[in-house]
Design an enzyme around this catalytic site. Structure first.
Site, PDB file in Angstrom:
ATOM      1  N   ASP A 105     -36.336 -86.142 -46.828  1.00  0.00           N
ATOM      2  CA  ASP A 105     -35.131 -86.800 -47.365  1.00  0.00           C
ATOM      3  C   ASP A 105     -34.036 -85.780 -47.694  1.00  0.00           C
ATOM      4  O   ASP A 105     -33.334 -85.923 -48.707  1.00  0.00           O
ATOM      5  CB  ASP A 105     -35.468 -87.626 -48.603  1.00  0.00           C
ATOM      6  N   ASP A 124     -38.013 -87.818 -42.370  1.00  0.00           N
ATOM      7  CA  ASP A 124     -36.911 -88.717 -42.742  1.00  0.00           C
ATOM      8  C   ASP A 124     -35.726 -87.933 -43.304  1.00  0.00           C
ATOM      9  O   ASP A 124     -35.086 -88.353 -44.277  1.00  0.00           O
ATOM     10  CB  ASP A 124     -37.379 -89.741 -43.787  1.00  0.00           C
TER      11      ASP A 124
END
Length: 219
Positions: free
Chosen positions: A90, A111
């Site tokens: 992230d 991600d």
């Protein structure tokens, strides 16, 4: 290097934040979702609209044991030039709003470009850094809940490089949308490219529509 967390509050729009270059001006911290939640783990948070950022590196040095955000953008009409973002999971979170990234460097593995924003990336270098003990990662996790939502990620030009292997992305919502256009793909990209995120228990595979993906791969 500045070791701190920086937050531009929502009541302070029309900010220009200019560094001396991403190799010189570095803001780093090591917070994580385990401590404060994913969104608030960010080293840099920009909440208001009409923010311009250039020539700065943002780092989250927490490591690979969970979400740890380097930068989180909420405000509409954010423009980011020649900045670098370093993390593992992230790394770059675009929570909302329209944003434009040009000539940026984004590093991570899981991600690491994610969120619900409507974002355009032009000539950005994406660096995947898989650890040997970790499974294959994902460049993007875009969140789009409804078929008429205008948001999505567009990557024009640039390249995806790195070590190990990584997928182009997996959907965070049932209508996730990611476009790669004339982007150079090194051999770090898996042949499958995309993953449907089977581990998610809140939605079934049948609810997903194909991601709109237009890309030119050059292995």
């Amino acid at each position: 290097m500045y070791r701190e967390k920086v937050h531009i509050p929502i009541e302070k729009p029309c900010i220009i934040l200019k560094g001396s270059g991403s190799n010189t001006t570095i803001i780093a911290y090591n917070d994580s979702a385990n401590n404060v939640g994913t969104s608030d783990s960010a080293t840099f948070i920009s909440s208001p609209p009409n923010v311009v950022v250039s020539g700065i590196s943002f780092k989250n040095t927490y490591g690979s044991n969970g979400p740890a955000v380097a930068a989180n953008f909420y405000g509409d009409k954010s423009a980011i030039f020649e900045c670098s973002f370093f993390g593992y999971q992230d790394t770059l979170l675009i929570s909302s709003g329209r944003s434009y990234f040009k000539n940026c460097f984004i590093q991570g593995e899981v991600d690491f470009i994610c969120g619900e924003g409507q974002s355009y990336f032009e000539n950005c270098v994406i660096n995947a850094v898989q650890e040997k003990s970790k499974s294959i990662g994902f460049v993007t996790a875009q969140l789009r809940e409804k078929p008429n939502d205008p948001n999505g990620f567009v990557f024009k030009g640039g390249s995806i490089i790195g070590i190990g292997q990584v997928n182009l992305g997996r959907p965070w919502g049932p209508y996730s949308r990611v476009i790669f256009w004339e982007t150079y793909f090194s051999s770090v990209i898996t042949p499958e490219g995309w993953n449907l995120w089977h581990v998610r228990g809140d939605q079934k595979e049948s609810t997903y529509i194909p991601w709109h993906s237009l890309f030119r791969s050059m292995f």
